[in-house]
Design a protein around this motif. Structure first.
Motif, short mmCIF file in Angstrom:
data_model
loop_
_atom_site.label_atom_id
_atom_site.label_comp_id
_atom_site.label_asym_id
_atom_site.label_seq_id
_atom_site.Cartn_x
_atom_site.Cartn_y
_atom_site.Cartn_z
N ARG A 106 -6.77 1.63 -13.56
CA ARG A 106 -6.26 2.80 -12.31
C ARG A 106 -8.11 3.40 -11.57
O ARG A 106 -8.15 3.55 -10.36
CB ARG A 106 -5.55 3.84 -12.97
CG ARG A 106 -5.51 4.70 -11.89
CD ARG A 106 -4.99 6.74 -12.86
NE ARG A 106 -5.76 7.12 -13.51
CZ ARG A 106 -6.86 7.88 -13.24
NH1 ARG A 106 -6.63 7.68 -12.00
NH2 ARG A 106 -8.12 8.23 -13.93
N LEU A 107 -8.36 2.82 -12.18
CA LEU A 107 -10.08 3.73 -12.14
C LEU A 107 -10.90 2.84 -11.10
O LEU A 107 -11.03 2.56 -10.49
CB LEU A 107 -11.18 4.02 -13.50
CG LEU A 107 -11.44 5.26 -14.15
CD1 LEU A 107 -11.72 5.42 -15.52
CD2 LEU A 107 -11.29 6.19 -13.50
N LEU A 108 -10.75 1.41 -11.97
CA LEU A 108 -11.21 0.56 -11.27
C LEU A 108 -10.62 0.42 -9.74
O LEU A 108 -11.06 0.48 -8.82
CB LEU A 108 -11.24 -0.71 -11.77
CG LEU A 108 -11.03 -1.98 -11.07
CD1 LEU A 108 -13.44 -1.92 -10.53
CD2 LEU A 108 -10.99 -3.27 -11.34
N GLU A 109 -9.16 0.96 -9.56
CA GLU A 109 -8.49 0.51 -8.03
C GLU A 109 -8.99 1.49 -7.28
O GLU A 109 -9.45 1.56 -5.66
CB GLU A 109 -7.49 0.70 -8.22
CG GLU A 109 -7.10 -0.29 -8.78
CD GLU A 109 -5.52 -0.32 -9.11
OE1 GLU A 109 -4.40 0.55 -8.65
OE2 GLU A 109 -4.34 -1.55 -9.52
N MET A 111 -11.44 3.35 -8.05
CA MET A 111 -13.30 3.50 -7.62
C MET A 111 -12.76 2.33 -6.24
O MET A 111 -14.60 2.44 -5.10
CB MET A 111 -14.35 2.84 -8.23
CG MET A 111 -15.47 2.65 -8.21
SD MET A 111 -16.12 1.66 -8.91
CE MET A 111 -16.01 0.02 -9.02
N GLU A 112 -12.75 1.39 -6.29
CA GLU A 112 -12.44 0.76 -4.92
C GLU A 112 -12.69 1.39 -3.83
O GLU A 112 -12.98 0.71 -2.69
CB GLU A 112 -12.44 -0.52 -4.93
CG GLU A 112 -13.04 -1.40 -6.41
CD GLU A 112 -13.97 -2.16 -5.92
OE1 GLU A 112 -14.20 -2.54 -4.60
OE2 GLU A 112 -15.02 -2.72 -6.53
N GLN A 113 -11.71 1.91 -3.91
CA GLN A 113 -10.66 2.65 -1.97
C GLN A 113 -12.05 3.47 -2.25
O GLN A 113 -12.25 3.60 -0.96
CB GLN A 113 -9.21 3.47 -3.07
CG GLN A 113 -9.47 3.55 -2.03
CD GLN A 113 -7.72 4.43 -2.33
OE1 GLN A 113 -7.55 4.60 -3.46
NE2 GLN A 113 -7.06 4.66 -1.26
N GLU A 114 -12.76 4.17 -3.01
CA GLU A 114 -13.56 5.07 -2.24
C GLU A 114 -14.47 4.82 -1.78
O GLU A 114 -15.28 4.79 -0.58
CB GLU A 114 -13.57 5.88 -3.42
CG GLU A 114 -12.71 6.80 -4.44
CD GLU A 114 -12.35 7.98 -3.07
OE1 GLU A 114 -12.90 8.20 -1.78
OE2 GLU A 114 -10.31 8.37 -2.71
N ARG A 115 -15.21 3.52 -2.50
CA ARG A 115 -16.69 2.58 -1.99
C ARG A 115 -15.89 2.38 -0.39
O ARG A 115 -16.89 1.70 0.18
CB ARG A 115 -16.62 1.88 -3.05
CG ARG A 115 -17.72 0.77 -2.90
CD ARG A 115 -18.54 -0.10 -3.53
NE ARG A 115 -16.92 -1.26 -4.02
CZ ARG A 115 -16.87 -2.21 -2.82
NH1 ARG A 115 -17.56 -2.43 -1.55
NH2 ARG A 115 -15.85 -2.79 -2.52
N ARG A 116 -15.16 1.45 -0.77
CA ARG A 116 -14.57 0.88 0.88
C ARG A 116 -14.62 2.27 1.71
O ARG A 116 -15.34 2.30 3.00
CB ARG A 116 -13.28 0.45 0.89
CG ARG A 116 -12.92 -0.65 0.21
CD ARG A 116 -12.07 -1.30 0.24
NE ARG A 116 -10.42 -1.09 -0.33
CZ ARG A 116 -10.07 -1.64 -1.29
NH1 ARG A 116 -11.09 -2.18 -2.08
NH2 ARG A 116 -9.87 -0.77 -1.89
N ARG A 117 -14.08 3.00 1.35
CA ARG A 117 -14.14 4.50 3.01
C ARG A 117 -15.60 4.84 2.94
O ARG A 117 -16.23 5.17 4.37
CB ARG A 117 -13.52 5.76 1.82
CG ARG A 117 -11.68 5.85 1.40
CD ARG A 117 -11.65 6.51 1.54
NE ARG A 117 -11.70 7.67 1.96
CZ ARG A 117 -11.87 8.35 1.39
NH1 ARG A 117 -11.02 9.39 0.00
NH2 ARG A 117 -11.88 10.33 2.22
#
Length: 74
Positions: A3-6, A8-14
């Motif tokens: 969940r943390l990885l997902e 983080m990736e979502q926020e990084r993309r944003r």
């Protein structure tokens, strides 16, 4: 940890999408509060992920589930 990885990736993309849009508009990244807040959030999530991985590794080591020796090259 997944969940943390997902998250983080979502926020990084944003953050990257916003940064790209700002660059296209010639807006300095360091002056955009939303981008700075996203950057801090990504940093925090990265640290949480790092600590979760360290904790998991420590639990495996304590249980004897991890072999820290180098593999034989023979």
């Amino acid at each position: 940890m997944i969940r943390l990885l997902e998250e983080m990736e979502q926020e990084r993309r944003r953050m990257n999408e916003l940064g790209q849009a700002l660059l296209e508009q010639s807006i300095p990244l360091s002056e955009h509060d939303e981008l700075l807040a996203l950057s801090q959030k990504v940093d925090q999530l990265m640290m949480q992920l790092h600590y979760a991985k360290v904790e998991q590794t420590e639990r495996q080591y304590v249980r004897g589930g991890t072999n820290f020796e180098a593999p034989s090259m023979v």
